[in-house]
Design a protein around this motif. Structure first.
Motif, short mmCIF file in Angstrom:
data_model
loop_
_atom_site.label_atom_id
_atom_site.label_comp_id
_atom_site.label_asym_id
_atom_site.label_seq_id
_atom_site.Cartn_x
_atom_site.Cartn_y
_atom_site.Cartn_z
N TYR A 1 12.46 1.49 3.51
CA TYR A 1 12.30 0.98 4.87
C TYR A 1 12.96 1.85 5.92
O TYR A 1 12.38 2.11 6.98
CB TYR A 1 12.87 -0.44 4.95
CG TYR A 1 12.52 -1.16 6.24
CD1 TYR A 1 11.31 -1.84 6.37
CD2 TYR A 1 13.39 -1.16 7.32
CE1 TYR A 1 10.99 -2.49 7.55
CE2 TYR A 1 13.08 -1.80 8.50
CZ TYR A 1 11.87 -2.48 8.60
OH TYR A 1 11.55 -3.12 9.77
N PHE A 18 7.12 -5.88 6.77
CA PHE A 18 7.63 -5.03 7.84
C PHE A 18 8.55 -5.80 8.79
O PHE A 18 9.14 -5.20 9.69
CB PHE A 18 6.47 -4.42 8.63
CG PHE A 18 5.50 -3.67 7.78
CD1 PHE A 18 5.89 -2.53 7.10
CD2 PHE A 18 4.20 -4.12 7.62
CE1 PHE A 18 5.01 -1.84 6.29
CE2 PHE A 18 3.31 -3.45 6.81
CZ PHE A 18 3.72 -2.30 6.15
N GLN A 30 3.39 3.36 4.62
CA GLN A 30 3.39 1.89 4.71
C GLN A 30 2.49 1.27 3.64
O GLN A 30 2.83 0.23 3.06
CB GLN A 30 2.94 1.47 6.10
CG GLN A 30 3.93 1.88 7.19
CD GLN A 30 3.52 1.39 8.56
OE1 GLN A 30 3.42 0.19 8.79
NE2 GLN A 30 3.30 2.30 9.49
N TYR A 40 4.40 1.46 0.48
CA TYR A 40 5.57 0.58 0.56
C TYR A 40 5.17 -0.86 0.21
O TYR A 40 5.82 -1.52 -0.61
CB TYR A 40 6.15 0.65 1.97
CG TYR A 40 7.38 -0.21 2.17
CD1 TYR A 40 8.61 0.16 1.64
CD2 TYR A 40 7.32 -1.39 2.91
CE1 TYR A 40 9.74 -0.61 1.84
CE2 TYR A 40 8.44 -2.18 3.11
CZ TYR A 40 9.65 -1.78 2.58
OH TYR A 40 10.77 -2.56 2.77
#
Length: 483
Positions: free
Chosen positions: A172, A245, A320, A323
Protein backbone atom coordinates in the motif's frame (compact mmCIF):
# COMPACT_ATOMS: atom_id res chain seq x y z
CA UNK A 1 -4.29 0.92 20.29
CA UNK A 2 -2.02 -1.91 19.17
CA UNK A 3 1.72 -2.37 19.02
CA UNK A 4 1.81 -2.09 15.23
CA UNK A 5 5.52 -2.95 14.71
CA UNK A 6 5.09 -6.06 16.82
CA UNK A 7 1.98 -7.09 14.87
CA UNK A 8 3.77 -6.57 11.56
CA UNK A 9 6.75 -8.59 12.75
CA UNK A 10 4.44 -11.41 13.78
CA UNK A 11 2.70 -11.37 10.37
CA UNK A 12 6.07 -11.39 8.56
CA UNK A 13 7.10 -14.41 10.59
CA UNK A 14 3.79 -16.21 10.13
CA UNK A 15 3.70 -15.81 6.36
CA UNK A 16 7.49 -15.76 5.81
CA UNK A 17 7.24 -12.44 4.02
CA UNK A 18 10.17 -10.07 3.40
CA UNK A 19 10.52 -7.16 5.78
CA UNK A 20 9.83 -3.74 4.30
CA UNK A 21 6.67 -4.81 2.45
CA UNK A 22 3.09 -4.36 3.61
CA UNK A 23 2.37 -7.25 5.95
CA UNK A 24 -1.41 -6.82 6.32
CA UNK A 25 -3.55 -9.01 4.09
CA UNK A 26 -6.98 -10.09 5.30
CA UNK A 27 -6.16 -8.76 8.78
CA UNK A 28 -7.80 -5.49 10.00
CA UNK A 29 -5.64 -2.37 9.78
CA UNK A 30 -4.75 -0.95 13.23
CA UNK A 31 -6.48 2.35 14.05
CA UNK A 32 -3.21 4.28 14.30
CA UNK A 33 -2.45 3.52 10.65
CA UNK A 34 -5.83 4.70 9.35
CA UNK A 35 -4.81 8.29 8.59
CA UNK A 36 -5.09 8.58 4.78
CA UNK A 37 -6.93 11.71 3.59
CA UNK A 38 -9.08 12.32 0.51
CA UNK A 39 -6.29 13.65 -1.73
CA UNK A 40 -4.34 10.39 -1.52
CA UNK A 41 -7.49 8.41 -2.33
CA UNK A 42 -8.16 10.84 -5.18
CA UNK A 43 -4.67 10.25 -6.59
CA UNK A 44 -4.96 6.47 -6.33
CA UNK A 45 -8.41 6.22 -7.90
CA UNK A 46 -7.62 8.73 -10.65
CA UNK A 47 -4.52 6.73 -11.54
CA UNK A 48 -6.72 3.64 -11.62
CA UNK A 49 -9.22 5.26 -13.99
CA UNK A 50 -6.74 7.07 -16.27
CA UNK A 51 -5.05 4.23 -18.09
CA UNK A 52 -4.34 3.03 -21.65
CA UNK A 53 -7.27 0.62 -21.56
CA UNK A 54 -9.82 3.32 -20.78
CA UNK A 55 -8.30 5.62 -23.41
CA UNK A 56 -8.46 2.80 -25.99
CA UNK A 57 -12.10 2.09 -25.08
CA UNK A 58 -13.00 5.79 -25.31
CA UNK A 59 -11.52 5.92 -28.79
CA UNK A 60 -13.38 2.76 -29.73
CA UNK A 61 -16.67 4.49 -28.87
CA UNK A 62 -16.02 7.10 -31.58
CA UNK A 63 -14.90 4.37 -34.00
CA UNK A 64 -18.21 2.62 -33.25
CA UNK A 65 -20.10 5.69 -34.49
CA UNK A 66 -20.32 8.20 -31.64
CA UNK A 67 -19.25 11.83 -31.59
CA UNK A 68 -16.67 13.03 -29.07
CA UNK A 69 -19.40 14.45 -26.83
CA UNK A 70 -21.48 11.28 -26.99
CA UNK A 71 -18.41 9.24 -26.07
CA UNK A 72 -17.72 11.59 -23.14
CA UNK A 73 -21.35 11.35 -22.00
CA UNK A 74 -21.16 7.55 -22.18
CA UNK A 75 -18.05 7.53 -20.03
CA UNK A 76 -19.69 9.80 -17.45
CA UNK A 77 -22.84 7.68 -17.32
CA UNK A 78 -20.74 4.54 -16.85
CA UNK A 79 -19.18 6.15 -13.75
CA UNK A 80 -22.58 7.08 -12.31
CA UNK A 81 -23.84 3.52 -12.78
CA UNK A 82 -20.66 1.64 -11.98
CA UNK A 83 -19.69 3.57 -8.86
CA UNK A 84 -23.16 3.43 -7.28
CA UNK A 85 -22.32 0.11 -5.60
CA UNK A 86 -18.58 0.78 -5.44
CA UNK A 87 -19.03 3.73 -3.06
CA UNK A 88 -21.29 1.71 -0.77
CA UNK A 89 -18.86 -1.20 -0.62
CA UNK A 90 -15.95 1.15 0.12
CA UNK A 91 -17.47 2.13 3.48
CA UNK A 92 -16.49 -1.29 4.83
CA UNK A 93 -12.82 -0.37 4.50
CA UNK A 94 -13.25 3.00 6.23
CA UNK A 95 -15.42 1.70 9.08
CA UNK A 96 -13.71 -1.60 9.82
CA UNK A 97 -10.25 -1.46 8.23
CA UNK A 98 -10.76 -4.73 6.37
CA UNK A 99 -10.58 -5.77 2.69
CA UNK A 100 -13.88 -5.86 0.85
CA UNK A 101 -13.77 -9.62 0.39
CA UNK A 102 -13.64 -10.18 4.15
CA UNK A 103 -16.94 -8.28 4.48
CA UNK A 104 -18.48 -10.66 1.92
CA UNK A 105 -18.41 -13.32 4.67
CA UNK A 106 -21.22 -11.48 6.44
CA UNK A 107 -23.39 -11.85 3.34
CA UNK A 108 -22.42 -15.15 1.72
CA UNK A 109 -21.17 -17.00 4.78
CA UNK A 110 -17.70 -17.56 6.19
CA UNK A 111 -17.08 -20.28 3.60
CA UNK A 112 -19.46 -19.17 0.85
CA UNK A 113 -17.59 -15.89 0.48
CA UNK A 114 -14.76 -17.94 -1.04
CA UNK A 115 -16.67 -17.80 -4.32
CA UNK A 116 -16.43 -14.00 -4.33
CA UNK A 117 -12.67 -14.21 -3.70
CA UNK A 118 -12.24 -16.52 -6.68
CA UNK A 119 -14.26 -14.20 -8.94
CA UNK A 120 -12.33 -11.17 -7.72
CA UNK A 121 -8.99 -12.85 -8.37
CA UNK A 122 -10.09 -13.88 -11.87
CA UNK A 123 -11.40 -10.39 -12.63
CA UNK A 124 -8.20 -8.71 -11.40
CA UNK A 125 -6.04 -11.09 -13.41
CA UNK A 126 -8.07 -10.29 -16.53
CA UNK A 127 -7.82 -6.56 -15.88
CA UNK A 128 -4.07 -6.87 -15.36
CA UNK A 129 -3.71 -8.75 -18.64
CA UNK A 130 -6.02 -6.38 -20.52
CA UNK A 131 -4.15 -3.30 -19.32
CA UNK A 132 -0.76 -4.89 -19.99
CA UNK A 133 -1.74 -5.74 -23.56
CA UNK A 134 -3.25 -2.27 -24.12
CA UNK A 135 -0.14 -0.61 -22.75
CA UNK A 136 2.10 -2.95 -24.73
CA UNK A 137 0.35 -1.97 -27.95
CA UNK A 138 0.91 1.70 -27.14
CA UNK A 139 4.56 1.17 -26.22
CA UNK A 140 5.14 -0.80 -29.43
CA UNK A 141 3.68 2.05 -31.49
CA UNK A 142 5.95 4.61 -29.83
CA UNK A 143 9.08 2.45 -30.11
CA UNK A 144 8.32 1.81 -33.75
CA UNK A 145 8.17 5.55 -34.38
CA UNK A 146 11.30 6.24 -32.34
CA UNK A 147 13.55 3.55 -33.79
CA UNK A 148 11.81 2.76 -37.09
CA UNK A 149 11.78 -0.92 -36.23
CA UNK A 150 9.22 -3.42 -35.06
CA UNK A 151 9.77 -4.88 -31.59
CA UNK A 152 7.99 -8.07 -30.55
CA UNK A 153 4.81 -7.25 -28.63
CA UNK A 154 5.29 -10.33 -26.45
CA UNK A 155 8.76 -9.15 -25.39
CA UNK A 156 7.33 -5.78 -24.41
CA UNK A 157 4.48 -7.42 -22.50
CA UNK A 158 6.79 -9.72 -20.53
CA UNK A 159 9.22 -6.95 -19.56
CA UNK A 160 6.39 -4.60 -18.69
CA UNK A 161 4.49 -7.18 -16.63
CA UNK A 162 7.52 -8.32 -14.63
CA UNK A 163 8.30 -4.71 -13.70
CA UNK A 164 4.73 -4.14 -12.46
CA UNK A 165 4.69 -7.38 -10.47
CA UNK A 166 7.85 -6.42 -8.60
CA UNK A 167 6.40 -3.04 -7.62
CA UNK A 168 3.00 -4.46 -6.59
CA UNK A 169 4.50 -6.88 -4.08
CA UNK A 170 5.71 -3.96 -1.91
CA UNK A 171 2.14 -2.98 -0.98
CA UNK A 172 0.00 0.00 0.00
CA UNK A 173 2.67 2.56 0.89
CA UNK A 174 4.43 2.16 -2.45
CA UNK A 175 1.06 2.44 -4.17
CA UNK A 176 0.29 5.68 -2.31
CA UNK A 177 3.71 7.22 -3.03
CA UNK A 178 3.62 6.15 -6.68
CA UNK A 179 0.13 7.61 -7.09
CA UNK A 180 1.19 11.02 -5.77
CA UNK A 181 3.99 11.35 -8.31
CA UNK A 182 2.09 9.76 -11.20
CA UNK A 183 -0.94 12.00 -10.60
CA UNK A 184 1.01 15.22 -11.23
CA UNK A 185 2.79 13.79 -14.26
CA UNK A 186 -0.40 12.37 -15.76
CA UNK A 187 -2.23 15.68 -15.57
CA UNK A 188 0.71 17.50 -17.18
CA UNK A 189 1.22 14.85 -19.87
CA UNK A 190 -2.50 14.70 -20.66
CA UNK A 191 -2.52 18.43 -21.28
CA UNK A 192 0.50 18.13 -23.60
CA UNK A 193 -1.08 15.30 -25.59
CA UNK A 194 -4.29 17.30 -26.08
CA UNK A 195 -2.29 20.31 -27.30
CA UNK A 196 -0.30 18.09 -29.70
CA UNK A 197 -3.52 16.70 -31.17
CA UNK A 198 -5.15 20.09 -31.48
CA UNK A 199 -2.16 21.69 -33.23
CA UNK A 200 -1.44 18.91 -35.73
CA UNK A 201 -1.40 20.52 -39.20
CA UNK A 202 -4.40 18.78 -40.68
CA UNK A 203 -7.87 20.27 -40.79
CA UNK A 204 -9.66 17.27 -39.27
CA UNK A 205 -7.48 17.57 -36.12
CA UNK A 206 -8.52 21.16 -35.46
CA UNK A 207 -10.81 21.57 -32.42
CA UNK A 208 -13.63 23.03 -34.53
CA UNK A 209 -13.63 19.96 -36.79
CA UNK A 210 -13.36 17.44 -33.95
CA UNK A 211 -16.06 19.11 -31.85
CA UNK A 212 -18.37 19.23 -34.88
CA UNK A 213 -17.75 15.59 -35.88
CA UNK A 214 -21.14 13.91 -35.49
CA UNK A 215 -20.02 10.31 -35.71
CA UNK A 216 -20.81 7.76 -38.33
CA UNK A 217 -23.29 5.45 -36.62
CA UNK A 218 -27.05 5.26 -36.27
CA UNK A 219 -29.17 4.31 -33.28
CA UNK A 220 -27.03 6.40 -30.95
CA UNK A 221 -29.23 5.91 -27.87
CA UNK A 222 -28.93 2.14 -28.06
CA UNK A 223 -25.20 2.46 -28.72
CA UNK A 224 -24.71 4.73 -25.69
CA UNK A 225 -26.75 2.36 -23.50
CA UNK A 226 -24.75 -0.65 -24.72
CA UNK A 227 -21.36 0.91 -24.01
CA UNK A 228 -22.51 2.51 -20.75
CA UNK A 229 -23.51 -0.94 -19.56
CA UNK A 230 -20.29 -2.55 -20.75
CA UNK A 231 -18.04 0.08 -19.15
CA UNK A 232 -20.07 0.21 -15.93
CA UNK A 233 -19.88 -3.57 -15.73
CA UNK A 234 -16.14 -3.23 -15.29
CA UNK A 235 -16.70 -1.08 -12.19
CA UNK A 236 -19.39 -3.43 -10.91
CA UNK A 237 -16.79 -6.19 -11.11
CA UNK A 238 -14.54 -4.06 -8.89
CA UNK A 239 -17.00 -3.36 -6.07
CA UNK A 240 -15.70 -6.23 -3.95
CA UNK A 241 -12.27 -4.57 -3.69
CA UNK A 242 -13.48 -0.99 -3.19
CA UNK A 243 -12.69 -1.25 0.52
CA UNK A 244 -9.11 -2.37 -0.20
CA UNK A 245 -8.01 1.17 -1.10
CA UNK A 246 -9.95 2.78 1.76
CA UNK A 247 -9.06 0.64 4.76
CA UNK A 248 -6.30 3.11 5.64
CA UNK A 249 -8.72 6.07 5.27
CA UNK A 250 -9.51 8.41 8.12
CA UNK A 251 -13.21 9.14 7.46
CA UNK A 252 -16.07 8.26 5.15
CA UNK A 253 -16.07 11.82 3.77
CA UNK A 254 -12.42 11.43 2.73
CA UNK A 255 -13.34 8.22 0.93
CA UNK A 256 -16.48 9.54 -0.77
CA UNK A 257 -14.93 12.81 -1.97
CA UNK A 258 -11.65 11.26 -3.07
CA UNK A 259 -13.19 8.28 -4.83
CA UNK A 260 -16.10 9.81 -6.72
CA UNK A 261 -14.32 13.02 -7.73
CA UNK A 262 -11.36 11.04 -9.05
CA UNK A 263 -13.62 8.64 -10.96
CA UNK A 264 -15.44 11.49 -12.75
CA UNK A 265 -12.31 13.54 -13.50
CA UNK A 266 -10.33 10.49 -14.61
CA UNK A 267 -13.04 9.23 -16.94
CA UNK A 268 -13.47 12.68 -18.50
CA UNK A 269 -9.73 12.86 -19.19
CA UNK A 270 -9.72 9.44 -20.87
CA UNK A 271 -12.90 10.13 -22.84
CA UNK A 272 -11.54 13.40 -24.15
CA UNK A 273 -8.08 12.11 -25.12
CA UNK A 274 -9.23 8.83 -26.68
CA UNK A 275 -12.33 10.31 -28.26
CA UNK A 276 -10.53 13.38 -29.63
CA UNK A 277 -7.79 11.29 -31.22
CA UNK A 278 -10.16 8.96 -33.07
CA UNK A 279 -12.58 11.76 -34.00
CA UNK A 280 -9.63 13.61 -35.55
CA UNK A 281 -9.32 10.82 -38.13
CA UNK A 282 -13.11 10.72 -38.60
CA UNK A 283 -13.48 7.43 -36.74
CA UNK A 284 -11.50 5.48 -39.34
CA UNK A 285 -9.36 3.74 -36.74
CA UNK A 286 -10.06 2.52 -33.22
CA UNK A 287 -6.44 2.94 -32.06
CA UNK A 288 -6.14 6.26 -30.25
CA UNK A 289 -2.45 5.68 -29.59
CA UNK A 290 -1.65 5.29 -33.30
CA UNK A 291 -3.26 8.68 -33.91
CA UNK A 292 -1.41 10.28 -31.00
CA UNK A 293 1.94 8.92 -32.23
CA UNK A 294 1.22 10.25 -35.73
CA UNK A 295 0.41 13.69 -34.27
CA UNK A 296 3.89 13.94 -32.72
CA UNK A 297 5.31 14.19 -36.26
CA UNK A 298 8.35 12.23 -35.23
CA UNK A 299 9.36 14.60 -32.43
CA UNK A 300 11.64 12.57 -30.20
CA UNK A 301 10.84 14.41 -26.98
CA UNK A 302 7.10 14.08 -27.57
CA UNK A 303 7.42 10.38 -28.34
CA UNK A 304 9.45 9.86 -25.16
CA UNK A 305 6.81 11.80 -23.20
CA UNK A 306 4.06 9.56 -24.60
CA UNK A 307 6.13 6.48 -23.78
CA UNK A 308 6.53 7.62 -20.16
CA UNK A 309 2.80 8.46 -20.03
CA UNK A 310 1.83 4.96 -21.13
CA UNK A 311 4.27 3.34 -18.72
CA UNK A 312 2.97 5.45 -15.81
CA UNK A 313 -0.62 4.65 -16.72
CA UNK A 314 -0.04 0.94 -16.77
CA UNK A 315 2.24 0.99 -13.78
CA UNK A 316 -0.30 2.64 -11.49
CA UNK A 317 -3.39 0.71 -12.56
CA UNK A 318 -1.75 -2.69 -12.69
CA UNK A 319 -0.08 -2.30 -9.33
CA UNK A 320 -3.61 -1.78 -8.00
CA UNK A 321 -4.97 -4.74 -9.97
CA UNK A 322 -2.33 -7.04 -8.54
CA UNK A 323 -2.74 -5.56 -5.06
CA UNK A 324 -6.45 -6.40 -4.95
CA UNK A 325 -5.90 -9.81 -6.52
CA UNK A 326 -3.27 -10.56 -3.88
CA UNK A 327 -5.73 -9.66 -1.13
CA UNK A 328 -8.30 -11.95 -2.78
CA UNK A 329 -5.85 -14.83 -2.47
CA UNK A 330 -5.18 -14.10 1.21
CA UNK A 331 -8.91 -14.11 2.01
CA UNK A 332 -9.29 -17.41 0.18
CA UNK A 333 -6.17 -19.16 1.50
CA UNK A 334 -5.54 -18.28 5.13
CA UNK A 335 -1.96 -19.59 5.09
CA UNK A 336 -0.85 -17.36 2.22
CA UNK A 337 0.37 -13.83 2.98
CA UNK A 338 -0.31 -10.76 0.87
CA UNK A 339 3.20 -10.68 -0.63
CA UNK A 340 3.07 -14.27 -1.89
CA UNK A 341 -0.53 -13.94 -3.05
CA UNK A 342 0.36 -10.87 -5.11
CA UNK A 343 3.36 -12.59 -6.64
CA UNK A 344 1.31 -15.67 -7.57
CA UNK A 345 -1.51 -13.78 -9.32
CA UNK A 346 1.06 -11.60 -11.07
CA UNK A 347 2.67 -14.63 -12.67
CA UNK A 348 -0.75 -15.98 -13.70
CA UNK A 349 -1.64 -12.56 -15.13
CA UNK A 350 1.58 -12.56 -17.13
CA UNK A 351 0.57 -15.85 -18.71
CA UNK A 352 -2.90 -14.54 -19.56
CA UNK A 353 -1.35 -11.38 -21.07
CA UNK A 354 0.25 -13.51 -23.76
CA UNK A 355 -3.14 -14.92 -24.83
CA UNK A 356 -4.56 -13.38 -28.02
CA UNK A 357 -7.86 -11.57 -28.41
CA UNK A 358 -8.05 -9.85 -25.00
CA UNK A 359 -8.63 -6.30 -26.18
CA UNK A 360 -10.87 -7.22 -29.11
CA UNK A 361 -13.13 -9.31 -26.86
CA UNK A 362 -13.31 -6.74 -24.04
CA UNK A 363 -17.11 -6.36 -24.09
CA UNK A 364 -17.61 -10.15 -24.16
CA UNK A 365 -15.42 -10.75 -21.11
CA UNK A 366 -16.85 -7.83 -19.14
CA UNK A 367 -20.38 -8.90 -20.02
CA UNK A 368 -19.79 -12.38 -18.65
CA UNK A 369 -18.31 -11.01 -15.44
CA UNK A 370 -21.24 -8.59 -15.08
CA UNK A 371 -23.66 -11.50 -15.29
CA UNK A 372 -22.27 -12.59 -11.91
CA UNK A 373 -21.19 -9.33 -10.31
CA UNK A 374 -24.48 -7.51 -10.99
CA UNK A 375 -26.63 -9.88 -8.88
CA UNK A 376 -23.80 -10.16 -6.33
CA UNK A 377 -23.86 -6.37 -5.97
CA UNK A 378 -27.63 -6.37 -5.49
CA UNK A 379 -27.46 -9.04 -2.79
CA UNK A 380 -24.57 -7.29 -1.04
CA UNK A 381 -26.30 -3.89 -0.88
CA UNK A 382 -29.58 -5.45 0.30
CA UNK A 383 -27.82 -7.35 3.09
CA UNK A 384 -25.14 -4.87 4.18
CA UNK A 385 -27.11 -1.63 3.87
CA UNK A 386 -30.72 -2.64 4.57
CA UNK A 387 -30.47 -5.70 6.82
CA UNK A 388 -27.22 -4.96 8.67
CA UNK A 389 -27.48 -1.14 8.35
CA UNK A 390 -23.70 -1.17 7.69
CA UNK A 391 -23.07 -2.48 11.23
CA UNK A 392 -20.80 -5.55 11.31
CA UNK A 393 -19.44 -7.86 13.96
CA UNK A 394 -15.83 -7.68 12.79
CA UNK A 395 -14.38 -10.51 14.93
CA UNK A 396 -17.14 -12.84 13.70
CA UNK A 397 -15.87 -12.40 10.14
CA UNK A 398 -12.69 -14.25 11.12
CA UNK A 399 -14.39 -17.05 13.10
CA UNK A 400 -15.52 -20.20 11.30
CA UNK A 401 -18.37 -20.90 13.69
CA UNK A 402 -19.90 -17.45 14.15
CA UNK A 403 -23.08 -15.52 13.48
CA UNK A 404 -22.02 -15.41 9.81
CA UNK A 405 -21.63 -19.17 9.46
CA UNK A 406 -25.30 -19.64 8.45
CA UNK A 407 -25.53 -23.27 7.27
CA UNK A 408 -22.04 -24.77 7.80
CA UNK A 409 -20.44 -21.61 6.44
CA UNK A 410 -22.78 -20.97 3.51
CA UNK A 411 -25.66 -18.52 3.13
CA UNK A 412 -27.49 -20.58 0.54
CA UNK A 413 -30.18 -17.92 0.12
CA UNK A 414 -27.61 -15.35 -1.04
CA UNK A 415 -25.84 -17.84 -3.31
CA UNK A 416 -29.19 -18.96 -4.78
CA UNK A 417 -30.17 -15.43 -5.77
CA UNK A 418 -26.78 -14.74 -7.32
CA UNK A 419 -27.26 -17.79 -9.54
CA UNK A 420 -30.79 -16.70 -10.45
CA UNK A 421 -29.54 -13.17 -11.06
CA UNK A 422 -26.91 -14.51 -13.45
CA UNK A 423 -29.66 -15.74 -15.76
CA UNK A 424 -31.72 -12.57 -15.28
CA UNK A 425 -28.78 -10.45 -16.36
CA UNK A 426 -28.22 -12.60 -19.43
CA UNK A 427 -31.89 -12.36 -20.37
CA UNK A 428 -32.23 -8.58 -20.12
CA UNK A 429 -30.81 -6.74 -23.19
CA UNK A 430 -27.81 -4.51 -22.46
CA UNK A 431 -29.54 -1.53 -24.07
CA UNK A 432 -31.86 -1.53 -21.05
CA UNK A 433 -28.87 -1.20 -18.66
CA UNK A 434 -29.26 -4.81 -17.61
CA UNK A 435 -26.73 -4.68 -14.77
CA UNK A 436 -28.86 -2.10 -12.94
CA UNK A 437 -32.09 -3.99 -13.58
CA UNK A 438 -30.48 -7.20 -12.36
CA UNK A 439 -28.93 -5.65 -9.24
CA UNK A 440 -32.19 -4.00 -8.18
CA UNK A 441 -34.39 -7.02 -8.95
CA UNK A 442 -32.06 -9.55 -7.34
CA UNK A 443 -31.50 -7.37 -4.28
CA UNK A 444 -35.25 -6.90 -3.77
CA UNK A 445 -36.02 -10.62 -4.15
CA UNK A 446 -33.18 -11.53 -1.81
CA UNK A 447 -34.38 -9.03 0.80
CA UNK A 448 -37.93 -10.41 0.73
CA UNK A 449 -36.64 -13.96 1.04
CA UNK A 450 -34.38 -13.09 3.99
CA UNK A 451 -37.16 -11.28 5.85
CA UNK A 452 -39.27 -14.42 5.60
CA UNK A 453 -36.41 -16.85 6.31
CA UNK A 454 -35.14 -15.20 9.47
CA UNK A 455 -38.51 -15.79 11.13
CA UNK A 456 -38.01 -19.50 10.68
CA UNK A 457 -34.24 -20.09 10.95
CA UNK A 458 -32.24 -18.64 13.88
CA UNK A 459 -29.01 -18.82 11.84
CA UNK A 460 -30.50 -16.42 9.30
CA UNK A 461 -31.70 -14.07 12.05
CA UNK A 462 -28.23 -14.05 13.63
CA UNK A 463 -26.47 -13.37 10.33
CA UNK A 464 -28.80 -10.51 9.41
CA UNK A 465 -28.77 -8.77 12.79
CA UNK A 466 -27.13 -5.31 12.73
CA UNK A 467 -24.39 -5.06 15.36
CA UNK A 468 -21.25 -2.96 15.64
CA UNK A 469 -18.43 -4.92 17.25
CA UNK A 470 -14.81 -4.07 16.54
CA UNK A 471 -13.09 -6.38 19.03
CA UNK A 472 -14.20 -9.09 21.43
CA UNK A 473 -14.13 -7.94 25.07
CA UNK A 474 -11.44 -9.56 27.21
CA UNK A 475 -13.13 -12.00 29.67
CA UNK A 476 -12.87 -11.10 33.36
CA UNK A 477 -11.83 -13.72 35.98
CA UNK A 478 -15.50 -13.99 36.96
CA UNK A 479 -16.46 -14.68 33.33
CA UNK A 480 -13.84 -17.42 33.10
CA UNK A 481 -15.13 -18.99 36.31
CA UNK A 482 -18.65 -18.97 34.88
CA UNK A 483 -17.48 -20.61 31.66
Amino acid sequence: MTDTPQVEEELARRYRQPKGVEQFGAEPIPDELRTVRWWDIFAMVLNFVVNPGTIVISGALVAAGMSLWEATLTGFLSILVGFSVYLVAATVGVDYGIPGLVSMRAVFGTRGAGATSVLRALSSVYWFAFQTVSGGVGIAAVLRALFDTKISLNVIIVCFAVFQILVATVGYNSLKSLSRVAFVLKIAFSAVIVVVLMTYPQSSYHPDAVFAFAGTGHGKVALIALWTTSMAAAWFSNFTDAADFCRYSRTRVDMWVGTFLAAVVGQLICSFIGGYAVAAVLGKTDSAFDVIVTATQGSVWLLVLILVYIVLDNWTINVQNLYTAGLAVTTLLSRVGRFWGTLAVGLVGLGVSLAPGLVSHYTDYMGKLADLFAPMAGVFVAHYVILLRTRLDRPALFETDSRYAYWQGYNWIALFWVVVGYFINGAVPEKYINIVVTAVATGALYLITMLIARRRWPVVAAGSEPVHVMERPVPTPADRATV
